[in-house]
Write a protein that holds these residues in place. Structure first.
Motif, PDB file in Angstrom:
ATOM      1  N   TRP A   1       0.842  -1.193   0.000  1.00 22.62           N
ATOM      2  CA  TRP A   1       0.000   0.000   0.000  1.00 22.62           C
ATOM      3  C   TRP A   1       0.877   1.241   0.000  1.00 22.62           C
ATOM      4  CZ3 TRP A   1      -5.366   0.018  -0.129  1.00 22.62           C
ATOM      5  CH2 TRP A   1      -5.985  -1.236   0.028  1.00 22.62           C
TER       6      TRP A   1
ATOM      7  N   CYS B   1      -7.251  -0.270 -10.953  1.00 20.75           N
ATOM      8  CA  CYS B   1      -7.729  -0.434  -9.583  1.00 20.75           C
ATOM      9  C   CYS B   1      -9.245  -0.413  -9.492  1.00 20.75           C
ATOM     10  CB  CYS B   1      -7.170   0.684  -8.685  1.00 20.75           C
ATOM     11  SG  CYS B   1      -5.399   0.572  -8.349  1.00 20.75           S
ATOM     12  N   LYS B   2      -9.751  -1.033  -8.441  1.00 18.01           N
ATOM     13  CA  LYS B   2     -11.156  -0.950  -8.073  1.00 18.01           C
ATOM     14  C   LYS B   2     -11.258  -0.143  -6.781  1.00 18.01           C
ATOM     15  CE  LYS B   2     -12.318  -3.769 -11.413  1.00 18.01           C
ATOM     16  NZ  LYS B   2     -13.035  -3.279 -12.614  1.00 18.01           N
ATOM     17  N   CYS B   3     -12.416   0.446  -6.553  1.00 19.05           N
ATOM     18  CA  CYS B   3     -12.614   1.271  -5.367  1.00 19.05           C
ATOM     19  C   CYS B   3     -13.460   0.509  -4.364  1.00 19.05           C
ATOM     20  CB  CYS B   3     -13.293   2.588  -5.736  1.00 19.05           C
ATOM     21  SG  CYS B   3     -13.392   3.756  -4.368  1.00 19.05           S
ATOM     22  N   ARG B   4     -12.802  -0.013  -3.307  1.00 20.42           N
ATOM     23  CA  ARG B   4     -13.541  -0.760  -2.297  1.00 20.42           C
ATOM     24  C   ARG B   4     -12.636  -1.094  -1.120  1.00 20.42           C
ATOM     25  NH1 ARG B   4     -14.216  -6.260  -5.873  1.00 20.42           N
ATOM     26  NH2 ARG B   4     -12.014  -6.714  -6.158  1.00 20.42           N
ATOM     27  N   HIS B   5     -13.270  -1.469   0.003  1.00 21.07           N
ATOM     28  CA  HIS B   5     -12.567  -1.997   1.155  1.00 21.07           C
ATOM     29  C   HIS B   5     -12.664  -3.522   1.121  1.00 21.07           C
ATOM     30  CE1 HIS B   5     -12.811   2.117   2.540  1.00 21.07           C
ATOM     31  NE2 HIS B   5     -11.973   1.820   3.526  1.00 21.07           N
TER      32      HIS B   5
ATOM     33  N   SER C   1      -9.041  -8.357  -7.227  1.00 15.63           N
ATOM     34  CA  SER C   1      -8.403  -7.315  -8.014  1.00 15.63           C
ATOM     35  C   SER C   1      -6.940  -7.199  -7.641  1.00 15.63           C
ATOM     36  CB  SER C   1      -9.104  -5.974  -7.763  1.00 15.63           C
ATOM     37  OG  SER C   1      -8.431  -4.933  -8.418  1.00 15.63           O
TER      38      SER C   1
ATOM     39  N   ARG D   1      -6.381  -1.799  -5.604  1.00  6.35           N
ATOM     40  CA  ARG D   1      -7.526  -1.374  -4.822  1.00  6.35           C
ATOM     41  C   ARG D   1      -7.320   0.044  -4.320  1.00  6.35           C
ATOM     42  NH1 ARG D   1      -7.743  -5.671  -1.768  1.00  6.35           N
ATOM     43  NH2 ARG D   1      -7.261  -4.908   0.308  1.00  6.35           N
TER      44      ARG D   1
ATOM     45  N   GLN E   1      -8.832   2.810  -1.546  1.00  9.82           N
ATOM     46  CA  GLN E   1      -9.664   3.020  -0.371  1.00  9.82           C
ATOM     47  C   GLN E   1      -9.619   4.498   0.014  1.00  9.82           C
ATOM     48  OE1 GLN E   1      -8.927  -1.328   1.820  1.00  9.82           O
ATOM     49  NE2 GLN E   1      -8.513   0.575   2.915  1.00  9.82           N
TER      50      GLN E   1
END
Length: 267
Positions: free
Chosen positions: A83, A123-127, A132, A135, A137
């Motif tokens: 991250w 990327c995907k937007c999520r918690h 994927s 990500r 957040q």
């Protein structure tokens, strides 16, 4: 001075070295673009060449990275989930001001604009986990200029604002590693901020922060040069039929950001 239209980006001036006023501005709705609920602003330090992000590592990885100006070495794992955070305050919170196990060194990393756009596009937007390689957040932002309480254990949480965290793994983590163009060790600055936050007296704490203020990063709104669809998916642009010219560089980013907010205000 010409009046700004409502909906434009507004940043109020504050008295020189007035820490409390600066913190109030960071939390104020007038400081940030007037987006609809659920749309957030990517705050970062950036220039014409790229954008800066932060990560915390152990001594072995950090020493190798700073010496070679890239990630690698015998203990570094390029495909693991990692991250990175454009917010300096957030990496200080996460690492305990560079005091937690395997997070004793804070690195400031520069990525070209095109590189971070390429990463965000995947990327995907999520918690939570699963599904994927990348990500995004949006977590409660942290205030670099004040602590959560008088014990100074962490930067103060700003409940009305969100800070972006970007997580990558596998092929996307390798892509991130290969995109790095500069690495700087800012552990000493992290320690200075932590020490300032831990000063007991409010007046002395304010003076300690004022002393290091010139060394702190200037983080400002940043719009990655992604397509509008990607920006909408990642919650950096509202879902509307408004299509401003695709941003190409820092100046275009600011123009696009203002245009979107003007649309929000007029609507």
């Amino acid at each position: 001075m010409q009046d700004q239209k409502e909906g434009d980006f507004k940043e109020r001036s504050t008295p020189e070295n007035d820490i409390e006023s600066t913190s109030e501005v960071l939390q104020s709705e007038r400081y940030l673009p007037r987006y609809s609920d659920g749309v957030h602003v990517f705050m970062a330090e950036w220039d014409e060449e790229g954008v800066f992000v932060y990560q915390a590592y152990n001594d072995d990885i950090a020493d190798w990275a700073v010496e070679h100006q890239k990630f690698g070495g015998p203990v570094f794992k390029p495909f693991r989930m990692t991250w990175f955070k454009p917010s300096f305050a957030w990496v200080l919170y996460r690492s305990g001001y560079a005091s937690k196990h395997n997070q004793t060194r804070i690195l400031k990393i520069k990525l070209p604009h095109a590189a971070i756009a390429a990463l965000l596009t995947q990327c995907k937007c999520r918690h939570g986990g699963g599904g994927s390689f990348g990500r995004v957040q949006w977590d409660p932002a942290r205030d670099l200029l004040s602590s959560q309480d008088d014990k100074g254990k962490e930067p103060r949480k700003l409940l009305r604002l969100r800070a972006i965290q970007i997580g990558v793994k596998g092929k996307l983590s390798e892509q991130y590693v290969n995109s790095v163009v500069q690495i700087q060790d800012v552990t000493a600055l992290a320690t200075l901020v932590g020490s300032a936050h831990q000063v007991k007296s409010k007046a002395d704490r304010k003076a300690a922060i004022e002393h290091i203020l010139p060394q702190l990063p200037e983080e400002r709104p940043y719009l990655p040069p992604c397509t509008h669809e990607v920006l909408r998916v990642l919650r950096m642009m509202p879902s509307t039929d408004f299509e401003p010219e695709e941003p190409q560089g820092p100046e275009d980013q600011h123009r696009s950001l203002k245009a979107v907010n003007r649309r929000q205000s007029d609507g």
